[in-house]
Design an enzyme around this catalytic site. Structure first.
Site, PDB file in Angstrom:
ATOM      1  N   ARG A 130     -79.752 -32.972  31.224  1.00 41.55           N
ATOM      2  CA  ARG A 130     -81.092 -33.368  31.690  1.00 41.55           C
ATOM      3  C   ARG A 130     -82.002 -33.871  30.580  1.00 41.55           C
ATOM      4  NH1 ARG A 130     -82.334 -27.701  34.261  1.00 41.55           N
ATOM      5  NH2 ARG A 130     -81.048 -27.193  32.442  1.00 41.55           N
ATOM      6  N   CYS A 184     -83.858 -28.678  27.566  1.00 43.35           N
ATOM      7  CA  CYS A 184     -83.130 -28.036  28.664  1.00 43.35           C
ATOM      8  C   CYS A 184     -82.207 -26.986  28.064  1.00 43.35           C
ATOM      9  CB  CYS A 184     -82.392 -29.060  29.525  1.00 43.35           C
ATOM     10  SG  CYS A 184     -81.102 -30.012  28.669  1.00 43.35           S
ATOM     11  N   ASP A 207     -80.070 -28.355  37.675  1.00 42.82           N
ATOM     12  CA  ASP A 207     -79.113 -28.494  36.573  1.00 42.82           C
ATOM     13  C   ASP A 207     -77.827 -29.128  37.087  1.00 42.82           C
ATOM     14  OD1 ASP A 207     -77.548 -28.346  34.374  1.00 42.82           O
ATOM     15  OD2 ASP A 207     -78.180 -26.321  33.817  1.00 42.82           O
TER      16      ASP A 207
END
Ligand code: 4NP
Length: 155
Positions: free
Chosen positions: A15, A9, A119
């Protein structure tokens, strides 16, 4: 042969650490021979532990990500990993620009039709943890599906 998977990410604190922890747990529980890691396309949080909310949500699901440390993608990763998996299309684009080939998008698995993993770093307000919970759920379903497809040779 041990298959190697890298989840990526932007910051490697929200994440991809979740995907990393979930994949490790699936691997351990099923006796799969997988090497799993995660990294960020940026170097903004190198050396940091995952964000508190990701650690909290993972703990709720019996996944310990607290010992992970953020790192950035390297040229060595390009040849080391059998599979690389991006959390969103921008990550995928950035990885391809860096030199990675055959980058998978996590949201192409399970029933997510190519959606980006949102996000959660930018989530605000009283329901932040609910947002992280939804992100966890998407990542868990997609990682499971990804590993199953890898196992049955359809990747
Ligand atoms: P991640 O989230 O890519 O899921 O780790 C982010 C973490 C940090 C930042 C952006 C996204 N940042 O702008 O510092």
């Amino acid at each position: 042969m041990k298959k190697k998977i890298l989840f990526v990410c932007l910051g490697n604190i929200c994440r991809s650490p979740l995907a990393h922890g979930i994949a490790e747990k699936i691997s351990l529980e099923n006796n799969f021979s997988l090497e799993v890691d995660s990294a960020g396309t940026s170097n903004w949080h190198v050396g940091e532990a995952p964000c508190d909310h990701s650690i909290t949500i993972a703990t709720r699901h019996d996944v310990d990500i607290s010992q992970q440390q953020s790192r950035t993608i390297t040229k060595k990763d390009i040849t080391h990993y059998d599979y690389v998996v991006a959390m969103d299309k921008q990550n995928k684009e950035d990885m391809e620009a860096f030199g990675f080939k055959n980058v998978h998008l996590l949201g192409d698995f399970a029933e997510y039709n190519g959606e980006d993993v949102p996000d959660p770093y930018f989530f605000t307000g009283a329901s932040v943890l609910d947002g992280f919970e939804k992100v966890y759920s998407m990542i868990q379903l997609c990682v499971k599906d990804f590993i199953i497809k890898g196992k049955n040779g359809s990747l």
